[in-house]
Design a protein around this motif. Structure first.
Motif, PDB file in Angstrom:
ATOM      1  N   ALA A  43       0.789  -1.063  -0.014  1.00  0.00           N
ATOM      2  CA  ALA A  43      -0.036  -0.049   0.022  1.00  0.00           C
ATOM      3  C   ALA A  43       0.662   1.268   0.157  1.00  0.00           C
ATOM      4  O   ALA A  43       0.608   1.985  -0.530  1.00  0.00           O
ATOM      5  N   THR A  44       1.823   1.286   0.807  1.00  0.00           N
ATOM      6  CA  THR A  44       2.439   2.671   0.952  1.00  0.00           C
ATOM      7  C   THR A  44       3.374   2.946  -0.404  1.00  0.00           C
ATOM      8  O   THR A  44       3.083   4.099  -0.798  1.00  0.00           O
ATOM      9  N   GLY A  45       4.011   2.166  -0.763  1.00  0.00           N
ATOM     10  CA  GLY A  45       4.820   2.353  -2.008  1.00  0.00           C
ATOM     11  C   GLY A  45       3.700   2.347  -3.347  1.00  0.00           C
ATOM     12  O   GLY A  45       4.040   3.230  -3.929  1.00  0.00           O
ATOM     13  N   CYS A  56      20.634   1.813   0.418  1.00  0.00           N
ATOM     14  CA  CYS A  56      20.468   1.178   1.511  1.00  0.00           C
ATOM     15  C   CYS A  56      21.384   1.084   2.714  1.00  0.00           C
ATOM     16  O   CYS A  56      22.692   1.408   2.292  1.00  0.00           O
ATOM     17  N   TRP A  57      21.334   0.823   3.591  1.00  0.00           N
ATOM     18  CA  TRP A  57      22.147   0.747   4.973  1.00  0.00           C
ATOM     19  C   TRP A  57      22.738  -0.595   4.829  1.00  0.00           C
ATOM     20  O   TRP A  57      22.069  -1.495   4.782  1.00  0.00           O
ATOM     21  N   ASP A  58      24.027  -0.544   5.078  1.00  0.00           N
ATOM     22  CA  ASP A  58      24.731  -1.884   4.955  1.00  0.00           C
ATOM     23  C   ASP A  58      25.142  -2.193   6.400  1.00  0.00           C
ATOM     24  O   ASP A  58      25.946  -1.575   6.927  1.00  0.00           O
ATOM     25  N   PHE A 110      15.618  -6.340   6.268  1.00  0.00           N
ATOM     26  CA  PHE A 110      15.575  -5.224   6.759  1.00  0.00           C
ATOM     27  C   PHE A 110      15.847  -4.394   5.654  1.00  0.00           C
ATOM     28  O   PHE A 110      16.140  -2.920   5.932  1.00  0.00           O
ATOM     29  N   GLY A 111      15.786  -4.657   4.385  1.00  0.00           N
ATOM     30  CA  GLY A 111      15.815  -3.840   3.246  1.00  0.00           C
ATOM     31  C   GLY A 111      17.474  -3.600   2.986  1.00  0.00           C
ATOM     32  O   GLY A 111      17.772  -2.630   2.335  1.00  0.00           O
ATOM     33  N   GLY A 112      18.200  -4.628   3.350  1.00  0.00           N
ATOM     34  CA  GLY A 112      19.800  -4.443   3.320  1.00  0.00           C
ATOM     35  C   GLY A 112      20.179  -5.230   2.048  1.00  0.00           C
ATOM     36  O   GLY A 112      19.986  -6.590   2.178  1.00  0.00           O
ATOM     37  N   ALA A 132       9.596   8.476   2.402  1.00  0.00           N
ATOM     38  CA  ALA A 132       9.837   8.537   3.838  1.00  0.00           C
ATOM     39  C   ALA A 132       9.092   9.596   4.411  1.00  0.00           C
ATOM     40  O   ALA A 132       8.483  10.697   4.069  1.00  0.00           O
ATOM     41  N   ASN A 133       9.092   9.581   5.978  1.00  0.00           N
ATOM     42  CA  ASN A 133       8.421  10.469   6.552  1.00  0.00           C
ATOM     43  C   ASN A 133       9.538  11.761   6.875  1.00  0.00           C
ATOM     44  O   ASN A 133      10.596  11.217   7.357  1.00  0.00           O
ATOM     45  N   GLY A 134       9.461  12.937   6.677  1.00  0.00           N
ATOM     46  CA  GLY A 134      10.387  13.902   7.050  1.00  0.00           C
ATOM     47  C   GLY A 134      11.550  13.807   6.519  1.00  0.00           C
ATOM     48  O   GLY A 134      12.713  14.143   7.003  1.00  0.00           O
TER      49      GLY A 134
HETATM   50  P1  NAD Z   1      12.127  -0.332   6.032  1.00  0.00           P
HETATM   51  O1  NAD Z   1      12.715  -0.746   7.457  1.00  0.00           O
HETATM   52  O2  NAD Z   1      11.449  -1.543   5.334  1.00  0.00           O
HETATM   53  O3  NAD Z   1      13.311   0.140   5.059  1.00  0.00           O
HETATM   54  C1  NAD Z   1      14.168   1.138   5.337  1.00  0.00           C
HETATM   55  C2  NAD Z   1      15.100   1.143   4.332  1.00  0.00           C
HETATM   56  O4  NAD Z   1      15.859   2.421   4.460  1.00  0.00           O
HETATM   57  C3  NAD Z   1      16.238  -0.114   4.161  1.00  0.00           C
HETATM   58  O5  NAD Z   1      16.547  -0.485   2.959  1.00  0.00           O
HETATM   59  C4  NAD Z   1      17.495   0.304   4.769  1.00  0.00           C
HETATM   60  O6  NAD Z   1      18.530  -0.123   4.427  1.00  0.00           O
HETATM   61  C5  NAD Z   1      17.232   1.882   4.374  1.00  0.00           C
HETATM   62  N1  NAD Z   1      18.039   2.706   4.928  1.00  0.00           N
HETATM   63  C6  NAD Z   1      18.415   2.779   6.470  1.00  0.00           C
HETATM   64  N2  NAD Z   1      19.116   4.116   6.464  1.00  0.00           N
HETATM   65  C7  NAD Z   1      19.837   4.385   5.338  1.00  0.00           C
HETATM   66  C8  NAD Z   1      20.638   5.274   4.976  1.00  0.00           C
HETATM   67  N3  NAD Z   1      21.239   6.097   5.911  1.00  0.00           N
HETATM   68  N4  NAD Z   1      20.729   5.469   3.590  1.00  0.00           N
HETATM   69  C9  NAD Z   1      20.073   4.916   2.779  1.00  0.00           C
HETATM   70  N5  NAD Z   1      19.082   3.848   3.050  1.00  0.00           N
HETATM   71  C10 NAD Z   1      18.965   3.608   4.309  1.00  0.00           C
HETATM   72  O7  NAD Z   1      11.259   0.978   6.252  1.00  0.00           O
HETATM   73  P2  NAD Z   1      10.039   1.114   5.353  1.00  0.00           P
HETATM   74  O8  NAD Z   1       8.664   0.536   6.309  1.00  0.00           O
HETATM   75  O9  NAD Z   1      10.152   0.960   3.926  1.00  0.00           O
HETATM   76  O10 NAD Z   1       9.827   2.824   5.650  1.00  0.00           O
HETATM   77  C11 NAD Z   1      10.617   3.733   5.283  1.00  0.00           C
HETATM   78  C12 NAD Z   1      10.393   5.360   5.419  1.00  0.00           C
HETATM   79  O11 NAD Z   1       8.894   5.303   5.020  1.00  0.00           O
HETATM   80  C13 NAD Z   1      10.395   5.606   6.872  1.00  0.00           C
HETATM   81  O12 NAD Z   1      10.529   6.885   6.928  1.00  0.00           O
HETATM   82  C14 NAD Z   1       8.849   5.219   7.436  1.00  0.00           C
HETATM   83  O13 NAD Z   1       8.538   5.905   8.625  1.00  0.00           O
HETATM   84  C15 NAD Z   1       7.914   5.727   6.332  1.00  0.00           C
HETATM   85  N6  NAD Z   1       6.933   5.128   6.071  1.00  0.00           N
HETATM   86  C16 NAD Z   1       6.566   3.736   6.092  1.00  0.00           C
HETATM   87  C17 NAD Z   1       5.307   3.366   5.856  1.00  0.00           C
HETATM   88  C18 NAD Z   1       5.067   1.797   5.839  1.00  0.00           C
HETATM   89  O14 NAD Z   1       3.908   1.439   5.411  1.00  0.00           O
HETATM   90  N7  NAD Z   1       6.130   0.882   5.991  1.00  0.00           N
HETATM   91  C19 NAD Z   1       4.238   4.112   5.680  1.00  0.00           C
HETATM   92  C20 NAD Z   1       4.533   5.500   5.744  1.00  0.00           C
HETATM   93  C21 NAD Z   1       5.507   6.057   5.785  1.00  0.00           C
END
Ligand code: NAD
Length: 428
Positions: free
Chosen positions: A190-192, A243-245, A272-274, A329-331
């Motif tokens: 949904a979010t994406g 992404c974060w390593d 974790f998206g790594g 992302a938020n903010g």
């Molecule tokens: P997630 O944990 O699934 O993914 C986060 C991603 O960010 C990972 O790939 C991680 O490796 C990467 N990351 C972390 N630090 C990083 C950096 N310094 N540089 C580059 N990449 C980095 O989180 P998510 O659910 O995808 O959420 C991502 C953002 O979206 C957040 O701000 C979250 O608050 C916001 N958000 C999420 C949702 C949701 O439904 N999941 C809804 C609204 C907003």
């Protein structure tokens, strides 16, 4: 959360002050909306696998519930602070209001790094969080959901603990549950998807064909991956994700100029998206420094990692070619960077509008859970698209009519709705 001196809550308040001024809100209303109505900070003792007890910090912040029960995710993050949670709770209030959901804004968090916790330890942490806050949350009061580094399994453990304490079945207590256990089809996407539904409408407004565009994305977690999926379905080409390593403790940007292969990259990405760097390099991806996502020569930037990724230091590195920023992302953008983007005439779809697809689907999940009746995926995604499109068009119309940037127009829409609800209830 980049580690630079930065406070998300101060930023959220600064953004709010700007719109309060634009709207001419009277002082008591400003004071009420500048701060959370309620906030809880608590300790979570957890017995670790080695027999020791470790005490974690947990939070729940309820910013405003004038329009309905609070709604907002729970994050696991080692750098979580009460101020980050406050900011995120405030942004949830505006997010629910901008898409016109009958919900308020909340957020929760636990200071921890799940990379270093076993499944059993994570389960214990989830159950402890619920035990500490169970009296202050619930289906008609405040409804949690997943966020950064939390997932459907965490939600199910939390639900199970809540139901054990309350002695009943309350599937509407939490959203983001596994499908088949009260979760909604479509919630993962949904979010994406929502980010890209909004982007699609922005393309129409700017007379751009999505098939002719390229994008760079920060993040490769839930929001990023599904943004990429929907954007590729529209014919767009993503050339870089970052992404974060965890091993290296720094971020990387993976670039493939002819476009990334989403299925392949997903296959080498952890939960974790790594991304697995060695495998990405072996497959021909360039592994650039993490910040490189922002300077790609593309049409669209999608920050979808964490807050504070576009600031006054790096905003000047955004290519002249970029026409649109969709904040997944938020903010992600600081007020100072936002000022620069405004001067440049950049079309920004602000975070609390762009990423509102998550809470919209969470709301649809709540409705289904409370009815104990479930809709098909197409039905859910259709409702999601309709909600995102109509919210985007409402904000766009105001932005044109009052000659405001999209962020200001979204803020004016959201804050006036919340302010009206506070007045109508007789709070101010
Ligand atoms: P997630 O944990 O699934 O993914 C986060 C991603 O960010 C990972 O790939 C991680 O490796 C990467 N990351 C972390 N630090 C990083 C950096 N310094 N540089 C580059 N990449 C980095 O989180 P998510 O659910 O995808 O959420 C991502 C953002 O979206 C957040 O701000 C979250 O608050 C916001 N958000 C999420 C949702 C949701 O439904 N999941 C809804 C609204 C907003």
């Amino acid at each position: 959360m980049s580690g630079k001196a930065y406070n998300a809550f101060h930023m959220a308040q600064e953004q709010f002050d700007r719109v309060a001024e634009l709207l001419g809100l009277d002082p008591p209303l400003r004071e009420l909306l500048r701060w959370p109505m309620r906030e809880y900070a608590f300790s979570l003792p957890v017995r670790m696998d080695d027999g020791s007890v470790r005490v974690f910090r947990g939070f729940r912040v309820q910013h405003n519930d004038a329009r309905g029960p609070g709604k907002g995710g729970i994050r696991f993050h080692p750098l979580e602070t009460i101020d980050t949670v406050r900011a995120l709770a405030m942004w949830m209030t505006w997010k629910c209001a901008v898409v016109n959901l009958p919900l308020g804004g909340s957020k929760g968090g636990i200071v921890c790094d799940p990379h270093h916790l076993s499944q059993r330890e994570q389960e214990a942490l989830c159950r402890q969080w619920v035990r500490q806050i169970a009296r202050e949350v619930g289906p008609w009061l405040d409804v949690p959901a997943p966020d950064v580094m939390t997932n459907a399994q965490h939600m199910l453990w939390m639900l199970d603990e809540f139901e054990t304490l309350r002695g009943g079945r309350y599937p509407g207590f939490i959203t983001g549950k596994p499908v088949g256990m009260g979760g909604s089809l479509g919630r993962t996407e949904a979010t994406g998807y929502g980010v890209v539904f909004a982007l699609r409408e922005a393309f129409k407004e700017l007379g751009i064909r999505s098939e002719d565009t390229t994008a760079a994305v920060q993040g490769f977690g839930n929001v990023a991956q599904y943004s990429v999926e929907m954007y590729q379905q529209l014919g767009g080409c993503v050339v870089a994700v970052s992404c974060w390593d965890q091993q290296e403790q720094k971020s990387y940007c993976y670039r493939r100029k002819e476009g990334i292969d989403l299925a392949f990259l997903r296959g080498i990405t952890d939960r974790f998206g790594g991304v697995d760097r060695a495998k990405a390099i072996a497959a021909g991806y360039e592994a650039l420094p993490g910040e490189a996502w922002i300077e790609q020569d593309v049409d669209v930037l999608i920050p979808a990692a964490l807050e504070h990724s576009i600031d006054e230091e790096n905003v000047g590195r955004i290519s002249r070619r970029v026409r649109l920023i969709a904040e997944g992302a938020n903010g992600p953008t600081t007020p100072a960077a936002d000022h620069v983007l405004r001067e440049r005439g950049m079309f920004v779809i602000p975070d609390f509008l762009a990423n509102a697809g998550g809470v919209t689907c969470s709301y649809l999940e709540q409705v289904q859970s409370n009815m104990n009746f479930f809709w098909k995926k197409d039905e859910v995604l259709g409702r999601l698209d309709a909600t995102m499109t109509s919210a985007f068009l409402d904000v766009l119309e105001l932005s044109r009519r009052r000659k405001l940037p999209m962020r200001d127009a979204a803020y004016v829409t959201a804050v006036s709705r919340v302010a009206q609800a506070c007045r109508d209830r007789g709070w101010v």
